[in-house]
Design an enzyme around this catalytic site. Structure first.
Site, PDB file in Angstrom:
ATOM      1  N   TYR A 221      52.729  15.487  38.543  1.00 42.16           N
ATOM      2  CA  TYR A 221      52.404  14.181  39.132  1.00 42.16           C
ATOM      3  C   TYR A 221      53.373  13.759  40.234  1.00 42.16           C
ATOM      4  O   TYR A 221      52.956  13.509  41.366  1.00 42.16           O
ATOM      5  CB  TYR A 221      52.372  13.119  38.027  1.00 42.16           C
ATOM      6  CG  TYR A 221      52.018  11.740  38.522  1.00 42.16           C
ATOM      7  CD1 TYR A 221      50.719  11.446  38.921  1.00 42.16           C
ATOM      8  CD2 TYR A 221      52.977  10.731  38.589  1.00 42.16           C
ATOM      9  CE1 TYR A 221      50.380  10.180  39.380  1.00 42.16           C
ATOM     10  CE2 TYR A 221      52.653   9.464  39.042  1.00 42.16           C
ATOM     11  CZ  TYR A 221      51.355   9.190  39.440  1.00 42.16           C
ATOM     12  OH  TYR A 221      51.029   7.936  39.900  1.00 42.16           O
TER      13      TYR A 221
ATOM     14  N   GLY B 283     -10.790  -7.328 -11.893  1.00 38.71           N
ATOM     15  CA  GLY B 283     -11.838  -7.249 -12.895  1.00 38.71           C
ATOM     16  C   GLY B 283     -11.369  -7.834 -14.211  1.00 38.71           C
ATOM     17  O   GLY B 283     -10.256  -8.379 -14.314  1.00 38.71           O
ATOM     18  N   PRO B 284     -12.191  -7.738 -15.265  1.00 39.11           N
ATOM     19  CA  PRO B 284     -11.816  -8.300 -16.566  1.00 39.11           C
ATOM     20  C   PRO B 284     -10.595  -7.595 -17.155  1.00 39.11           C
ATOM     21  O   PRO B 284     -10.117  -6.583 -16.646  1.00 39.11           O
ATOM     22  CB  PRO B 284     -13.071  -8.056 -17.423  1.00 39.11           C
ATOM     23  CG  PRO B 284     -14.169  -7.767 -16.455  1.00 39.11           C
ATOM     24  CD  PRO B 284     -13.526  -7.149 -15.261  1.00 39.11           C
TER      25      PRO B 284
ATOM     26  N   SER C 212      -8.348  -5.348 -19.727  1.00 42.39           N
ATOM     27  CA  SER C 212      -8.472  -4.052 -20.410  1.00 42.39           C
ATOM     28  C   SER C 212      -9.442  -3.114 -19.712  1.00 42.39           C
ATOM     29  O   SER C 212     -10.163  -2.354 -20.364  1.00 42.39           O
ATOM     30  CB  SER C 212      -8.903  -4.257 -21.878  1.00 42.39           C
ATOM     31  OG  SER C 212      -7.973  -5.053 -22.562  1.00 42.39           O
TER      32      SER C 212
ATOM     33  N   GLY D 137      -8.175  -1.137 -17.096  1.00 36.49           N
ATOM     34  CA  GLY D 137      -7.345  -0.081 -16.525  1.00 36.49           C
ATOM     35  C   GLY D 137      -6.669  -0.439 -15.218  1.00 36.49           C
ATOM     36  O   GLY D 137      -6.098   0.437 -14.561  1.00 36.49           O
ATOM     37  N   LYS D 138      -6.695  -1.711 -14.831  1.00 44.03           N
ATOM     38  CA  LYS D 138      -6.090  -2.103 -13.545  1.00 44.03           C
ATOM     39  C   LYS D 138      -4.584  -1.866 -13.542  1.00 44.03           C
ATOM     40  O   LYS D 138      -4.028  -1.191 -12.666  1.00 44.03           O
ATOM     41  CB  LYS D 138      -6.373  -3.586 -13.268  1.00 44.03           C
ATOM     42  CG  LYS D 138      -7.840  -3.972 -13.310  1.00 44.03           C
ATOM     43  CD  LYS D 138      -8.041  -5.428 -12.985  1.00 44.03           C
ATOM     44  CE  LYS D 138      -7.322  -6.338 -13.959  1.00 44.03           C
ATOM     45  NZ  LYS D 138      -7.825  -6.235 -15.327  1.00 44.03           N
TER      46      LYS D 138
END
Length: 672
Positions: free
Chosen positions: A210, A399-400, A402, A404-405
């Site tokens: 440098y 649905g109603p 029992s 299977g939902k």
């Protein structure tokens, strides 16, 4: 290198720099600035007052000698005497500051390596570079050295100022010099702490690469950047002319160049990373990678699957927050990189697909009870889970009781794993658990009421922001929704008023699966491996989970009034040990159908079909047999399920052709 090719001064300077090439030193810059005090201008050349101390006079004479000896006689310099004198005074003041700090530290000057070079910059003007270091120097002392040098430099500048100043103005000038840091130290900023630390440089490299490469200033005022004069502790570069300095730099560079240059390629990711990772960071990243790989989405899963890493993080300070944040990153990664269908499909045991019977699954049996095409229904559900349903982003089982939902919805949610549940009891923050999830499960949905617009946005797969308790709002990305209910959710009531304008938009967002067939009490739950196998079966048989594949297979996009019974499922045959489709003809034997003919035993062996009769079966054609045909059929159905006679006849025609069968069937039945 030949010994007589260069002068002794050049070789001596080169060897001296090579000896000091690896020594770390401080790098300081001395400077001054233009100041105006009460209308009095003080510039860089306003410090030419005659020095009174003998030591300063001796240092000034040394600077004059260095200038004269290093001046190149090949051309005439035009630097005026006033500029030279100012540089000489600055040189003596800089060295005086260095020696006073060395005395403060009780360091002998002969044990120190230093280098001083006065330069002129186009923007900065005059400044002086100082390199100093030795065995008694450490990097931690750099800032202390800068403060001490700054104090001495400001004091000696005030002493050498030739502008007539009052005592108050002299004090003010010194304060300005100290506050503005007219002595600076080379530092670097740490990437983690964001603080400045001392940056040491290599003594020999800095000088050769440098300082020695710069040009000498030969005009006054200086037009270009360059150096005035330089000196060092070894008296090696003091009297070198500009050409000799460049030669020393070249020789040093050639000698220090490595024989082989190793090149390394740094990727963009490594450059971006750029900092040293702590052991704690590495441990967290490793743990996070394992959690994502094992699909851990809850603290309970973490405790069971990775107890060691859980205990390790829990034992750290702030362990609870660390666990929470790590798990949040894991769920976010899964939600952004995988779909619910992907998470289900990867759990499938593909080796069992050979013996897998789709009609035997409880899910398909539930659909078959309604006379539906269970392949079509499962295909539509998979498209929604894969975020391919478009605006119809919700699977609605209603649905109603029992029917299977819930058992179907529960099986799908368990297979996905990363599921968020809607909490209707939390009126203000019902979707608090639904961020960063692959599936949203709404169990027993009721009247949407005031939340209908938020529900419609989530059910259509839009990106919305929701409020969270104790936190700010958070974004929910498009996420499939699975919903079960016993009510008509398309009817929205706000207070006592029905809002019919929401009915059709809600229907447009739902995949309507209306279950009405009540299941027997011993039907059981859907197995956890059932839905992964269903998804794998669909993919294997060409039912891709995309809406394009669905339309190609079934003709159109499903809507609210979709007829799941059309088209009919082809009746499977030759499924030994498996149940038949529930909506096909009842199981029967030749006795119940009053057939007069039966295939040959050899034909049954070729078809690998078990005969439906046993030694105790009554003989066909007698009155006793005709009266007990119904009982025989029931006994056959209660035992091992066998192919019907119509199925056997169809297989025989496919194997032997119509002509041989016609001849066989025309012969009278011989039961002997």
């Amino acid at each position: 290198m030949a010994g007589n090719a260069y002068s002794d001064e050049v070789l001596g300077a080169t060897n001296w720099l090579k000896e000091k090439s690896n020594q770390e030193v401080f790098s300081f810059v001395f400077k001054n600035e233009n100041v105006q005090l009460n209308g009095k201008d003080i510039g860089w050349n306003s410090y030419k007052k005659e020095l009174q101390e003998d030591e300063l006079k001796s240092l000034q004479r040394g600077a004059e000698t260095t200038w004269d000896q290093s001046e190149d006689m090949e051309w005439e310099t035009t630097v005026d005497e006033m500029t030279k004198k100012q540089v000489f005074i600055f040189d003596s003041l800089v060295k005086k500051c260095l020696f006073e700090v060395l005395n403060t530290k009780n360091i002998f000057p002969g044990d120190v390596n230093w280098f001083v070079q006065h330069e002129w910059g186009k923007d900065q003007g005059w400044h002086c570079h100082v390199l100093i270091g030795g065995k008694d120097f450490s990097q931690a002392q750099g800032k202390w050295w800068r403060r001490q040098l700054n104090v001495y430099w400001s004091r000696w500048l005030v002493t050498a100022c030739n502008v007539q100043l009052t005592p108050a103005e002299r004090i003010k000038l010194r304060e300005i010099a100290e506050d503005n840091e007219w002595v600076t130290l080379l530092t670097y900023k740490h990437k983690q702490t964001k603080k400045d630390y001392t940056k040491c440089v290599l003594f020999g490299n800095m000088i050769a690469y440098y300082f020695l490469t710069k040009k000498k200033i030969s005009t006054s005022p200086p037009r270009d950047g360059g150096y005035f004069l330089s000196s060092d502790s070894g008296w090696k570069t003091n009297f070198l002319k500009e050409g000799e300095r460049h030669l020393v730099s070249k020789l040093y560079t050639d000698d220090m160049r490595p024989e082989t240059v190793e090149t390394t390629v740094t990727t963009a990711q490594e450059t971006k990373r750029g900092r040293i990772q702590t052991k704690k960071e590495v441990s967290i990243k490793t743990t996070l990678k394992e959690l994502v790989h094992k699909r851990v989405t809850s603290p309970e899963d973490w405790m069971m699957m990775q107890p060691d890493s859980y205990i390790e993080m829990m034992a750290q300070p702030g362990g609870e927050n660390l666990l929470k944040n790590t798990l949040e990153i894991c769920t976010l990664t899964l939600a952004r990189t995988k779909t619910a269908f992907d998470l289900i499909l990867e759990k499938a045991e593909t080796s069992k697909l050979t013996n897998f019977s789709l009609p035997d699954t409880r899910t398909c049996r539930i659909f078959a009870f309604h006379g539906w095409n269970y392949v079509k229904v499962c295909h539509a559900i998979c498209c929604v889970l894969n975020r391919q349903g478009g605006k119809r982003n919700t699977v609605l089982f209603h649905g109603p009781a029992s029917t299977g939902k819930s058992i179907i919805a529960q099986a799908i949610a368990q297979a996905v794993g990363n599921v968020g549940c809607y909490n209707a009891a939390n009126v203000n923050f019902p979707f608090n658990d639904c961020t960063n999830k692959n599936l949203i499960w709404v169990e027993e949905a009721g009247n949407f009421g005031q939340q209908v617009n938020q529900f419609k946005a989530i059910c259509s797969g839009q990106t919305i922001r929701i409020d969270q308790k104790g936190k700010g709002s958070k974004q929910i990305e498009p996420t499939p929704v699975i919903m079960t209910t016993n009510e008509n959710i398309t009817v929205v009531r706000i207070g006592c008023e029905e809002r019919p304008e929401h009915t059709q938009p809600i229907r447009d967002r739902m995949l309507n699966i209306h279950l009405t067939h009540t299941l027997p009490g011993d039907f059981g739950l859907v197995d956890k491996n059932e839905w992964p196998m269903i998804c794998a079966w669909l993919v294997k048989n060409g039912y891709q989970s995309t809406m394009a594949s669905y339309c190609a297979k079934w003709g159109k996009v499903p809507d609210w009034s979709e007829n799941w019974a059309e088209p009919k499922v082809p009746t499977p045959i030759n499924l030994l040990g498996s149940a038949r489709s529930p909506f096909t003809t009842p199981k029967s034997t030749p006795l119940s159908q009053n057939y007069a003919l039966t295939p040959l035993a050899s034909d049954l062996e070729d078809l690998a079909l078990e005969p439906w009769s046993t030694p105790n079966t009554p003989v066909a054609g007698t009155a006793e047999t005709q009266n007990t045909g119904e009982a025989g059929s029931k006994a056959c159905q209660d035992g091992q399920l066998s192919p019907t006679w119509s199925e056997i006849e169809e297989d025989l025609r496919a194997c032997f052709g119509a002509e041989p069968l016609k001849k066989d069937f025309s012969e009278p039945l011989n039961l002997d």
